[in-house]
Design an enzyme around this catalytic site. Structure first.
Site, PDB file in Angstrom:
ATOM      1  N   ASP A 124     -37.947 -11.365 -38.427  1.00 42.51           N
ATOM      2  CA  ASP A 124     -36.779 -10.711 -38.811  1.00 42.51           C
ATOM      3  C   ASP A 124     -36.341  -9.897 -37.664  1.00 42.51           C
ATOM      4  OD1 ASP A 124     -38.467  -8.676 -38.983  1.00 42.51           O
ATOM      5  OD2 ASP A 124     -37.684  -7.695 -40.923  1.00 42.51           O
ATOM      6  N   GLU A 129     -37.546  -7.331 -36.426  1.00 37.54           N
ATOM      7  CA  GLU A 129     -38.052  -5.719 -36.265  1.00 37.54           C
ATOM      8  C   GLU A 129     -39.307  -5.757 -35.193  1.00 37.54           C
ATOM      9  OE1 GLU A 129     -39.244  -4.024 -39.973  1.00 37.54           O
ATOM     10  OE2 GLU A 129     -37.250  -4.323 -40.570  1.00 37.54           O
ATOM     11  N   ARG A 163     -23.784   4.464 -18.457  1.00 41.43           N
ATOM     12  CA  ARG A 163     -22.129   4.456 -17.871  1.00 41.43           C
ATOM     13  C   ARG A 163     -21.342   4.883 -19.054  1.00 41.43           C
ATOM     14  NH1 ARG A 163     -22.311  -1.252 -15.305  1.00 41.43           N
ATOM     15  NH2 ARG A 163     -23.817  -1.370 -16.917  1.00 41.43           N
ATOM     16  N   LYS A 168      -8.793   0.903  -6.225  1.00 38.19           N
ATOM     17  CA  LYS A 168      -8.223  -0.182  -6.993  1.00 38.19           C
ATOM     18  C   LYS A 168      -6.865   0.291  -7.559  1.00 38.19           C
ATOM     19  CE  LYS A 168     -12.170  -2.098  -9.021  1.00 38.19           C
ATOM     20  NZ  LYS A 168     -12.960  -2.291 -10.112  1.00 38.19           N
ATOM     21  N   ARG A 172      -3.029  -0.720  -9.421  1.00 40.87           N
ATOM     22  CA  ARG A 172      -2.159  -1.587 -10.035  1.00 40.87           C
ATOM     23  C   ARG A 172      -0.841  -1.009  -9.560  1.00 40.87           C
ATOM     24  NH1 ARG A 172      -3.496  -4.877 -14.404  1.00 40.87           N
ATOM     25  NH2 ARG A 172      -5.282  -3.884 -14.095  1.00 40.87           N
ATOM     26  N   ASP A 229     -23.708   1.343  -4.012  1.00 38.94           N
ATOM     27  CA  ASP A 229     -23.356   1.540  -5.562  1.00 38.94           C
ATOM     28  C   ASP A 229     -24.624   1.664  -6.231  1.00 38.94           C
ATOM     29  OD1 ASP A 229     -21.907   1.909  -7.458  1.00 38.94           O
ATOM     30  OD2 ASP A 229     -20.990  -0.040  -7.599  1.00 38.94           O
ATOM     31  N   THR A 238     -22.123  -7.259 -13.316  1.00 36.73           N
ATOM     32  CA  THR A 238     -21.703  -8.550 -13.118  1.00 36.73           C
ATOM     33  C   THR A 238     -21.518  -8.839 -11.832  1.00 36.73           C
ATOM     34  OG1 THR A 238     -19.530  -8.035 -13.463  1.00 36.73           O
ATOM     35  CG2 THR A 238     -20.628  -8.677 -15.733  1.00 36.73           C
ATOM     36  N   THR A 278     -16.873  -6.291  -9.113  1.00 35.17           N
ATOM     37  CA  THR A 278     -16.537  -5.524  -8.264  1.00 35.17           C
ATOM     38  C   THR A 278     -16.902  -5.468  -6.912  1.00 35.17           C
ATOM     39  OG1 THR A 278     -16.259  -3.505 -10.016  1.00 35.17           O
ATOM     40  CG2 THR A 278     -16.114  -3.043  -7.902  1.00 35.17           C
TER      41      THR A 278
END
Lengths: 324, 324, 324, 324, 324, 324
Positions: free
Chosen positions: C38, C40, C97, C193, C195, C219, C224, C227
């Protein structure tokens, strides 16, 4: 890995810490303590204390808020630096007189301070003559509340005072004064401040017989010395011979020095639980060092022996002086 | 039993507390705060707070150790007097820059302070522009970390500055400065203090283009103003037009006022999170009051509404000023 | 009774634990970890740890919830089995984070995790390059936040890159990047960055001069790689020569590997704080092992020595490479 | 300020939460729950809960570690967002079978989970049929351990089974089975799994008489269904008539569905404490909803009434069905 | 949901609880308390207290360990039954004289008891005349330490005693006695038990003048009455006129009744903080009920008013009697 | 500083403590325990324990409240006297049957006791055959829940009983009885007390076949012996041959001795976890001492070895007796 001892001194009483360090032959671990321009305190331990049994020597004497914060910051730094055990050695415990709610909506500041010391990470407290014994119970960690009476008594016995009586300067200090009276084997008198009627001036009513006696006014803390100075005068007025003053903790706030340097007081005997600036010393004053008791107590804790051994020796010395 | 609100002011910023009290039309609960001759702080709430929702207004500004202790004593008194809920309103959070171990064997003073506030009995913290947002996580109780940026931005927009750029005075403040830049819809530059080689003098390296721009140097705290003043000169040197300085918390330690009253700086915009003594005010200085935001936040908490409503209104005002 | 050391490996990074075990010449204490049908998690220490100083090696890397639970179960089992001291060795601290409330009604997950680790019974945390240094202050227990920068710097210096500049991929990482720049003695650039207006596409604004420079994009975490990959392209677009990528923690989620295997990136240098599956390795990638630093740190803790000794040696090596 | 109620659903069993919401006519407070690419869970409450009495509906069913973390993150977010009271509604309590040290050096995972829920900030737990009643004692906060037996009994009585006997599938479940037997007013049999000698195959020894009886195999949790399926076959082998299976929590791990869809089992009756995916439903299965009991329990808590009222009504209904 | 009040009586002083219940017109919530054959205490609240403000009335009088355990079990049951707020009303606080370490390796039992009451789940303590005021500081929860002096003083003033003096039976009780002396506006004397030399019999030394005076021997607790009885005889011996005895808490252990029923004592005035069995009553004894003060205090807490109001009225009555 | 061991005996079972002391060749540290006239317990450790590893031997047997309080006071005294580690050795854990809320508004007394032991300062609990294994999870400190089964089994095997079957006296004890059955390699029967209809007399329904068998009625605790005595008669009635009774903890409350001294019971085998007064011994009774297991366990803890070693030896002996 064998056990290591570290001694750390805050800024509140470095001379006492240095005496202890010399007595134990253990150097003080260097620590940088400074105040930033905005008044924030900064504490930085300069040498590794990882795995050490650490003793931080810092009475929380005036300026009490800064000395307390300094103590807490040092403890926090030690804890985060993986010290194995942290003992706060606080010979004078500030805020100890705010130990109960005397009226509604007051803080119990001495408990607040206890919570802060525990929460910061101290594992044990070593202190001297707490204003109320019950403050031990404000802590969940062990408290060694050492007693300055035997070394004070030893010194008084050395003075060879005859026809002595111990006098408590107020009702609240009766129990403490009796403790000294027992060690000196004298009688006890108590001063009871009373206001005969609303609006009338307070009178110092002396409960007990002091006429023709050499009075030893005994207290735990001398702050502004107003009470002590008034008591000395009242005793003289009632026919007392010489008046001696004896206390563990000498705050000497305001014009205490002036109030104590009066002809009615023959001698003032205190300890160095609080660092006393040179300008606060005066001819009648004797300062007795706690360094040896503290050093032996620290050693006793480090070696896991019984604290009683340190004190049995002291009591024995008093006993001997009393019946030479 | 209906819910009652109580406002309590420590001594750190009574004018701000009074402004809040007026705004909310809730009187300040009288509290006696004094310092004994030996420096111990004493706090005594003068009116019943049993069952009340209490807000204690006290920035932990200099003298930080005393103001902090005062805050803790008030909280302890309130807790023991059966207040229902205690919110510490601390517009400036002292020790916030000691928020991590920058080197081994340092304390994390901001966490120690958080522990003290929680342990004393606070149920919530309201503060402004914490030096690091992460300090919220030093608490297990809710923290409302309010933001002064919108009212600062509103004021700056009113100045009608053209060709503006927001400048962070150091790399650590880049993120904070960008937040203001976003509100003002400007670009960002960053000053990077560097020492070209061991033993050489530090140089202020400006990352980004400031020539011909009106620079808004933005920081959270102005302490001795050394960094800000140096930055202003460097910007001018690189061809900047006017230099404005903007910060939430004005400690103005040491000779900060002197350092800020230089021709290179056109205006200094701060808030009243910290009480500023009259002698620290100077011609270029503008102080913006946080009273209305704090009052609305207190009301929001008392009434169990969303804090977002207070801020949405502020952001909307900024938006409107930006695109009138 | 002499002190005993025990090393325990969770399943998150057994190869690293084995390297450490070999380095220290201390076998891994066998532990059965399995998942029931299950889901666990079950953890069973196979050998007595009564009275031992235990180090549990388990980064809370993906699947983070399971690896975290495993860590907590192991700690709980150790505590109940009377281990003397438990150090959680978590080279990568998951949820780091989520270290503040970025908007209302978010959790502070990194603090929640800290509470869980403390409450389960850990006595100390050893970790690497926390996303925010302030996370140390989420703990009341000691945290040794080790730094991968010196071994990364050492490797980069070995590459002999000329005209180098360190670039922070976003404003939040500026401070961290500066730290590497200091070790390498280079300048710093920052990518901001932004906008330009509501509804418009985000632009990567490079603050600082990168033209003709060999850029080291630095970094703490590569997740992913979106950036980083975008930053590399932007740098090339601005005239950068070679782009190197350097990070402590390689999560490589989603199609990170693809995004990093682009011609714009010359090399990717990471550590093994997180176990990297063979299929996630690619030609430009270099993985540097933390095993020796971790092993020395564990030994330092066990022997109660100063952690500084481990790092002084590392800094010295970097210094030597910089000025051969 | 009047009391407000908020219902929050995690992702583990939204259909149940929606049923409760409909029953109470209280909308679910929107909450964003997502998993980042690296597997970290993120929870964000979308509407103010300041001052609210909040109920978080989230069984810690598989994937248990993620569902548990989600629950904790939601609680942390609610606490930090100043919710007034937080009740964790956990119809199925994962890790409940790891409730003691069965062998040395195992964790007590159910206590670890209890500590995590309390530490995160829950003020109360509502759950169903804990594997061991003693788990209530793992908490210092109030636990309402509701009982599914009356609604299961009600359904079984509706089936009109004659010559029924309740059978516990193992010795550990004897007490639980007897509880159902009491409600149904039947006898009890117990299956005792034993290994006749070391190395020999385990035999199912049926303690009690089942020949010619309709057996109701009663358990709290059906996991892989291995035990239940073996028990059903053994009962048939011993001459039982029909075999019914009844349990509160349907994990249905591995090939449980296959094991339950055998001719030896006539019917399987479970609740929706755990969300059951459509592909796990099969012809013999009946799922009884706990929504109404949960809704009434939530209402009872919110209104400060006695939980007994909810259950008295249920017992009364069972009584009536038994003696129509 | 409006606030509900619940009153719960343990078995230690049901008559007092019933008086309070009548005064407040709030029925006692039924609770089953029994002792199993093996001596285990069992407490079962018979009616829902979900969401109630509960007051548990239980002095921890002899048999103290059982009455204390009963109190803790009731609090535990209330907490787990979701009571909203639990106030322990403990008119006599057992173990209060073990409030400090008088010698090494003693427990501080009064703190242990405080920890137990807090840990069990009490939110507030209401008590009377704690042996040491500092015991308030053993708690982190609010303590209302009520004072029986005004109602005792009121009764004594009604007796119209002339030439009165208040006498403390030992040095430790001097402060307490002075409090009564202030209310009655009389002088103070103190009895100082001393042993003139090692091995000699203890003598009662009377500090202050009692000849021809009507003495009011005032203490907080009368236990075996040995001290009081000896003091009464000593006072008579020194020429005192009548001797009255007055105390808040009447334990009357051993043959206390016999020791108090002597011709030297004219009257004994106590309160019903502890239930006094009929056979312990004797002709000189007057028992004053605390029910009305307790009832008003409970009401004050429930309604969130100031406790001062209750006491101002009492002081005013004393004032009026003193100056009719 | 080498590790020191201290053994301390409360008054609950001094003979057992003395046996352990002899076995380990470690003297009992003298401790003064007394009850004041008013029933308050007083505990005073007579020799230094500073830095010692201390084991306090005290079952919380009747009078349970006093024995528990004594245990807590000893622990408090040890903690405040700077003991290094405190293990509570509680062979019988009182209140263990109040381990869950069987009905609403009951306390969970076994958890309350656990909280008290932890809060007082114990670092570990050593106990025997907890009524529910889950009580281990009531503690956050390590619990060594030792098992008396192997020494009981050893003794039973020595009796050479043929055709034996282990019988659980009620359904709740089925699991425990099966454990003994496994050690003895016998079958299991269970007695199911049932009330056929409301108002009818309870019947003892024997689940399993006992005819012609020698029955070993096995329980953990014998309290008033009502259940056991009824069970023995029922077994005989169903054709059982001899009936043996076996239990770990012998409370023997009320007229238990009378109920056990019946012809239907051939032998009663218990341990000395609880001190049994001489007048409670009778001819069929055999008392087996736990002293050697406890002594070896204490030694194992002190030396930091695996507890399994102690038990492996015991299991091996049982194995050998079973297959000689």
């Amino acid at each position: 890995m064998t056990e290591k001892i570290s001694l750390i001194a805050g800024t509140a009483n470095r001379p006492l810490a240095e005496e202890i360090s010399t007595y134990l032959d253990v150097p003080l671990t260097p620590v940088e303590i400074k105040h930033f321009n905005d008044g924030e305190t900064y504490a930085h331990i300069q040498k590794s204390v990882r795995g050490s049994i650490v003793f931080v020597i810092q009475p929380t004497s005036p300026p009490v808020n800064s000395h307390l914060m300094e103590l807490l910051l040092i403890i926090d730094a030690l804890k985060r630096a993986s010290a194995k055990e942290i003992t706060a050695v606080v010979p004078y415990y500030g805020y100890s007189r705010q130990d109960r709610k005397a009226q509604p909506r007051e803080p119990i500041s001495a408990r607040l301070v206890a919570n802060m010391i525990e929460k910061a990470g101290a594992d044990r407290l070593v202190t001297f003559d707490l204003h109320a014994d019950q403050i031990q119970g404000f802590f969940d960690i062990p408290v060694d509340n050492l007693e300055a009476h035997p070394i004070l008594a030893e010194h008084i016995l050395d003075l060879g005072i005859r026809d002595a009586i111990v006098v408590a300067p107020d009702v609240g200090g009766a129990k403490r004064a009796r403790r000294l009276a027992q060690l000196l084997n004298t009688n006890l008198a108590i001063i009871d401040k009373r206001r005969p009627a609303h609006g009338k001036t307070e009178v110092l009513n002396i409960v007990g017989e002091v006429k023709g006696k050499n009075c030893i006014l005994a207290d735990d803390i001398i702050d502004t010395a107003g009470t002590i100075s008034g008591a000395a005068k009242a005793l003289k007025h009632k026919g007392a011979k010489d008046v001696y003053v004896c206390a563990t903790h000498a705050l000497f706030s305001g014009n205490a020095v002036e109030k104590l340097s009066i002809p009615e007081i023959k001698k003032v005997i205190i300890t160095n639980s609080i660092f006393l600036e040179p300008q606060k010393r005066f001819s009648q004053l004797t300062v007795i060092s706690l360094a040896s008791i503290l050093a032996e107590s620290i050693n006793t804790i480090f070696e896991g022996k019984a604290m009683g051994l340190v004190f049995d020796r002291l009591y024995h010395k008093v006993e001997e002086k009393r019946h030479p």
